[in-house]
Design an enzyme around this catalytic site. Structure first.
Site, PDB file in Angstrom:
ATOM      1  CG  ASP A  44      66.257 -58.091  12.170  1.00  0.00           C
ATOM      2  OD1 ASP A  44      66.178 -59.060  11.392  1.00  0.00           O
ATOM      3  OD2 ASP A  44      66.981 -57.112  11.940  1.00  0.00           O
ATOM      4  CB  SER A  76      73.145 -63.278   9.283  1.00  0.00           C
ATOM      5  OG  SER A  76      72.263 -62.473  10.025  1.00  0.00           O
ATOM      6  NE  ARG A 130      53.905 -57.143  15.883  1.00  0.00           N
ATOM      7  CZ  ARG A 130      52.879 -56.306  15.810  1.00  0.00           C
ATOM      8  NH1 ARG A 130      52.164 -56.237  14.696  1.00  0.00           N
ATOM      9  NH2 ARG A 130      52.561 -55.526  16.825  1.00  0.00           N
ATOM     10  CE  LYS A 164      72.086 -59.810   7.889  1.00  0.00           C
ATOM     11  NZ  LYS A 164      71.066 -60.343   8.762  1.00  0.00           N
ATOM     12  CE1 TYR A 173      64.881 -58.893   6.668  1.00  0.00           C
ATOM     13  CE2 TYR A 173      65.030 -58.498   9.004  1.00  0.00           C
ATOM     14  CZ  TYR A 173      64.924 -59.356   7.946  1.00  0.00           C
ATOM     15  OH  TYR A 173      64.845 -60.702   8.185  1.00  0.00           O
ATOM     16  CD  GLU A 181      70.570 -55.730   1.718  1.00  0.00           C
ATOM     17  OE1 GLU A 181      70.046 -55.542   2.830  1.00  0.00           O
ATOM     18  OE2 GLU A 181      70.046 -56.405   0.806  1.00  0.00           O
ATOM     19  CD  GLU A 203      72.173 -56.133   7.239  1.00  0.00           C
ATOM     20  OE1 GLU A 203      71.759 -56.100   8.415  1.00  0.00           O
ATOM     21  OE2 GLU A 203      71.513 -56.624   6.315  1.00  0.00           O
ATOM     22  CE  LYS A 215      69.517 -56.042  10.501  1.00  0.00           C
ATOM     23  NZ  LYS A 215      68.662 -56.930   9.734  1.00  0.00           N
TER      24      LYS A 215
END
Ligand code: 13P
Length: 354
Positions: free
Chosen positions: A25, A291, A47, A220, A354, A180, A178, A135
């Site tokens: 993603d 993941s 892509r 995650k 990301y 992180e 998530e 997500k």
């Protein structure tokens, strides 16, 4: 009213033993950085070609239960057929990343994730298009001398994750949560554990306060390890021990599974650490799986180099990596399985987005 049984069953299905998730993603900017490494122009056709390689990889369904996609990819069509169709045809769940990146919230470099304003409307559309999982990534950074992450940043990110998770479930979508904690910095593994434990505790408290149904969520997180500038050797056993202890302290048993991000570890390190966790004799009431983004795609990209003639070999490289991670979810991976020197390459990038 959400169908709680369905949310729970879907979340459990995703963490079936021997399977994990491929994170594909990358935002438009991030995929551009990946393509730069193999001298491929970041345009829509390229892509589509690259993601087409990933999604058509033969036998991927043996090791991968879900793939996370970006808005463009989720909508992409080739010859009138959705690009993600080969995944759906093999019962691989297609996820949608719904956050739209981070924004500074103070002058200490801390951020909160954007995208809540129209999320309800976007989620309704994604759900209509068949999304069953979503997500959202919050980002926190450790800087011990500056006392970061601040309680303010932890709380702001937890609130955003909780609001997002509630909106997901209201539309029958399982949220992947998530928060992180980056591996940037020179902190010790003990300090990383303290921070990660606090972050997960506050995040799940917020989820609970917002009325999120915990069995219908997946966490995650980062693995607990020392900072990349701490000068300590990679130690899979220590990572496994500290990470499991951290989860024991902070994650409700009602949550069915934990799907770790790789965070900049090499492909081999991410697999070794996951394997060590699954071999560890300890109280672990959740499935522990993967993941991975960088740690599943790096060698595949290197083998591909943007050339049609390399698709077959690049697919094989992806499948081999997915297989090794599948073994790691069962605690059955052996270092002797590594036969690709590219898997040892460092994948760390400062302040990763990301
Ligand atoms: P990495 O495995 O490359 O850290 O990325 C996974 C991911 O989805 C980050 O949001």
């Amino acid at each position: 009213m959400p169908n709680f049984e369905k949310l729970k069953t879907n979340a459990q299905k995703l963490v079936t033993p021997g399977k994990g998730i491929l994170a594909a993603d990358e935002s438009l900017g991030t995929i551009g950085k990946r393509f730069d490494q193999i001298a491929v122009e970041n345009n829509h056709d390229n892509r589509i070609a690259y993601r087409g390689l990933l999604f058509n990889c033969p036998s991927l369904e043996n090791f991968i239960s879900g793939v996370i996609t970006f808005d463009e990819t989720f909508r992409d069509e080739v010859d009138g057929k959705r690009l993600v169709q080969p995944l759906l045809d093999r019962d691989i769940q297609v996820w949608i990343k719904v956050d739209i990146g981070v924004k500074a919230i103070n002058d200490l470099g801390e951020t909160v994730t954007q995208g809540l304003d129209n999320l309800d409307v976007r989620m309704a559309e994604y759900a209509k298009m068949g999304a069953t999982f979503a997500k959202w990534r919050g980002v926190l950074k450790i800087d011990i001398p500056k006392a970061l992450p601040s309680e303010f940043a932890i709380e702001q990110n937890a609130q955003a994750l909780a609001r997002y998770a509630k909106i997901c479930q209201d539309h029958g979508v399982v949220p992947i949560v998530e928060p992180e904690v980056l591996m940037d910095g020179d902190h010790t593994i003990e300090q990383a554990k303290k921070v990660t434990s606090r972050v997960i505790t506050i995040t799940y408290k917020a989820l609970s306060d917002h009325g999120v149904y915990l069995p219908g969520t997946l966490l995650k997180p980062n693995m607990v390890r020392s900072g990349v500038d701490a000068g300590t050797e990679f130690d899979a056993q220590a990572i496994a021990r500290f990470t499991v202890e951290c989860l024991q302290e902070s994650l409700p048993v009602a949550v069915p599974g934990v799907v770790f991000l790789s965070g900049g570890m090499s492909e081999a390190q991410a697999t070794q650490a996951l394997d060590a966790m699954n071999r560890l004799v300890a109280k672990k009431p959740w499935a522990l799986s993967f993941s991975y983004g960088r740690a599943l795609q790096a060698s595949c990209l290197k083998a591909y180099l943007g050339k049609v003639k390399n698709v077959e070999i690049a697919s094989k490289v992806l499948l081999d990596r997915a297989h090794l991670n599948s073994l790691a979810t069962l605690g059955k991976y052996e270092a002797s399985h590594e036969n690709n020197p590219d898997a040892l390459a460092d994948l760390f990038q400062k302040n990763y987005s990301y």
